[in-house]
Enzyme design. Sequence first.
Site, PDB file in Angstrom:
ATOM      1  N   ALA A  79       0.746  -1.154  -0.136  1.00  0.00           N
ATOM      2  CA  ALA A  79       0.042  -0.064  -0.041  1.00  0.00           C
ATOM      3  C   ALA A  79       0.847   1.358  -0.189  1.00  0.00           C
ATOM      4  CB  ALA A  79      -0.963  -0.125   1.071  1.00  0.00           C
ATOM      5  N   ASP A  80       0.498   2.201  -0.637  1.00  0.00           N
ATOM      6  CA  ASP A  80       0.972   3.465  -0.554  1.00  0.00           C
ATOM      7  C   ASP A  80       0.387   4.575   0.383  1.00  0.00           C
ATOM      8  OD1 ASP A  80       3.098   3.911  -2.766  1.00  0.00           O
ATOM      9  OD2 ASP A  80       1.795   2.474  -3.292  1.00  0.00           O
TER      10      ASP A  80
END
Length: 370
Positions: free
Chosen positions: A262-263
């Site tokens: 995930a960013d």
Amino acid sequence: MTFQSQAVHECKIGHILFDDVSLKILDQRMLPQKEIYIRIEGVDDGFNAIKNMAVRGAPCIAIVGLLSLSVELASVKSLIEEEKLTRNNDSLYQYLDNSCKKLCESRPTAVNLRNECCRLLKTVEQHREDTSFDELVDLTKKHIKSIMFQDISINRAIGSYGAQHLIDNHLLRGKKAVILTHCNTGSLATAGYGTALGVIRALHERQKLDTAYCTETRPYNQGSRLTAYELTRENIPCKLICDNMAAAVMSMKHVDAVIVGADRVALNGDTANKIGTYGLAVIAKHHNVPFFIALPSPTFDSLKKNGSEIVIEERPSEEVKTIAGHFIAPTEVECWNPSFDITPAGLITGYITEYGVFKAEDLPEKLSGK
């Protein structure tokens, strides 16, 4: 001991070479054909390395960005001579604040850099009144250096929790796991070990991994260039597939789980990650395959209520039209090239964090303020 020694020990790839006064990073744009290092001499170099994707991956962006600041601070005398800084704590705080703002403009979607900058500034602010200038500079550099080692610790905990959760809940007794992953979430995306790839590494270390399928991850090919590079270097059983083969793999082969990184993860669990993640989640839902997000706490953004509030970076058309500098499409064709997409929390089975594996509704209590 330089960080290079620690990184090699943890991830077998010395991609961040840092010794308090100098910094070199492995240019990930050149992999897997060439291993070329870039010298980072200050914040401008750090900004450019992130913006131009010589370094990528939300945790690694934060680490390299702040290390570029630390390297610049190693030459305080030069900063004073260049009138970027005067020898007092208020000036130092303002310099740090300005540098952090610049770094955070490099790529808008990943949140780790912003979160780590806020944590740094908060620490400096707490000691601003009762610490000498030299001591505050040293404190700043020590804090930045600690982020690297904390990241490895977080990744190993994610790997451990994730592997055990899969063994306990999603694997038939005695069976080994078949995992599908997307983009690169390994050592090259972090300080070492990795997040989603850290779970795969942990399964392999426990002799519980059958195969890791990795997507090529168009248009920047982080899966084929970087994930396959890491897995093959460490003799972890893997198979590379094109992005458009994911549905066929789940239909025609057995897949125990999809695990991605995930960013940025919003308060409700909506997740911004590499473009193509949303499609994988939809396909996984159709095939009843559990879909997990490997989520280090610095990637959680409690200030964003849901995914609609997350800014999605758009990249240049040339990334779609070319591979390794060679055009594969008409030069005049227009492209839409979002670097990330949003996966709704309703498609996500669980979030593997350094504190355990949670549902979306648990995230505010478990991760806010961490």
